[in-house]
Design a protein around this motif. Sequence first.
Motif, PDB file in Angstrom:
ATOM      1  N   ILE A  93       0.834  -1.211   0.000  1.00 54.08           N
ATOM      2  CA  ILE A  93       0.000   0.000   0.000  1.00 54.08           C
ATOM      3  C   ILE A  93       0.874   1.270   0.000  1.00 54.08           C
ATOM      4  CG2 ILE A  93      -1.929  -1.171   1.153  1.00 54.08           C
ATOM      5  CD1 ILE A  93      -1.126   0.385   3.721  1.00 54.08           C
ATOM      6  N   PRO A  94       0.376   2.363  -0.591  1.00 58.31           N
ATOM      7  CA  PRO A  94       1.168   3.601  -0.696  1.00 58.31           C
ATOM      8  C   PRO A  94       1.658   4.143   0.643  1.00 58.31           C
ATOM      9  CG  PRO A  94      -0.761   3.728  -2.117  1.00 58.31           C
ATOM     10  CD  PRO A  94      -0.918   2.473  -1.299  1.00 58.31           C
ATOM     11  N   GLU A  95       0.873   3.954   1.704  1.00 56.91           N
ATOM     12  CA  GLU A  95       1.267   4.481   3.025  1.00 56.91           C
ATOM     13  C   GLU A  95       2.584   3.876   3.501  1.00 56.91           C
ATOM     14  OE1 GLU A  95      -3.309   4.612   3.089  1.00 56.91           O
ATOM     15  OE2 GLU A  95      -1.707   3.525   2.063  1.00 56.91           O
ATOM     16  N   ILE A  96       2.911   2.675   3.050  1.00 49.31           N
ATOM     17  CA  ILE A  96       4.192   2.032   3.368  1.00 49.31           C
ATOM     18  C   ILE A  96       5.201   2.325   2.263  1.00 49.31           C
ATOM     19  CG2 ILE A  96       5.377  -0.182   3.684  1.00 49.31           C
ATOM     20  CD1 ILE A  96       3.643   0.610   6.082  1.00 49.31           C
ATOM     21  N   LYS A  97       4.779   2.108   1.046  1.00 48.67           N
ATOM     22  CA  LYS A  97       5.660   2.267  -0.130  1.00 48.67           C
ATOM     23  C   LYS A  97       6.317   3.650  -0.184  1.00 48.67           C
ATOM     24  CE  LYS A  97       5.281   2.423  -5.188  1.00 48.67           C
ATOM     25  NZ  LYS A  97       4.364   2.291  -6.324  1.00 48.67           N
TER      26      LYS A  97
END
Length: 260
Positions: A175-179
């Motif tokens: 997910i973008p929040e991690i990436k």
Amino acid sequence: MTALDQDYYQFIQKIKKKTGIDLSLYKEAQMKRRLNSLRMKRGYANFVDYFHALEKDQQLFAEMLDRMTINVTGFFRNYSRWKVLTDKVIHQLPDQRKIKCWSAACSTGEEPYTLMMILANHFPHLQVELLATDLDEGALKKAAEAIYTERSIQEVPKEMLNKYFVKQNQVLHVIPEIKNKIKFRKHNLLSDPFDKNFDLIICRNVMIYFTEEAKNHLYQKFSQALKPGGVLFVGSTEQIFNPAQYQLETIDTFFYRKIR
């Protein structure tokens, strides 16, 4: 020295001149076997001919670099060690508000994403700066894309799998929040300078490919890159038997703290 040996040594000197990568610092038998296999598979009688072909064919050159670097990894690889990191090590880091981390030789990104998922899940109060580096530009490109197959996620806890991955067309996207929290950068461990003041450095399953001289040099540089109280996390075949010579002390199996 045999003609075959001479052929190989001339090849690694040319590779060093072309790329800055010094193959003489890798264990010779392993590297020679790997490159010999690839050379013969591609139909070149010797390394002189192979190098001439590499200079003309970018795809062939990229294949050689990929074979030279080791990209075997997975999320939460050796799960029990990540559990020690979560339950014990992070609580002991010098600063419990903001931490600076480095995933060295990060390959295709599973390791730094694992770390970021652990920090986001268990330590949401921490402000995290995470650098992930590798020599292989192809691996870094895959890491930045953050798209993985089922094979990579075998050891991911179900809770985190549901929380941090989205499945689309039979592949899994981080997910973008991690990436978006990880900075990826090309870096040669053996020749490039190291940044400083890290709270946590992870370098796993890479040192086994280097000569003893190269390993000794790298452990010294990792120690200098850590702040006092910072931790170095190494792979399951890379136990440091004399950590004190690097100003380190053992805090758990495969975890070493910079002496304050």
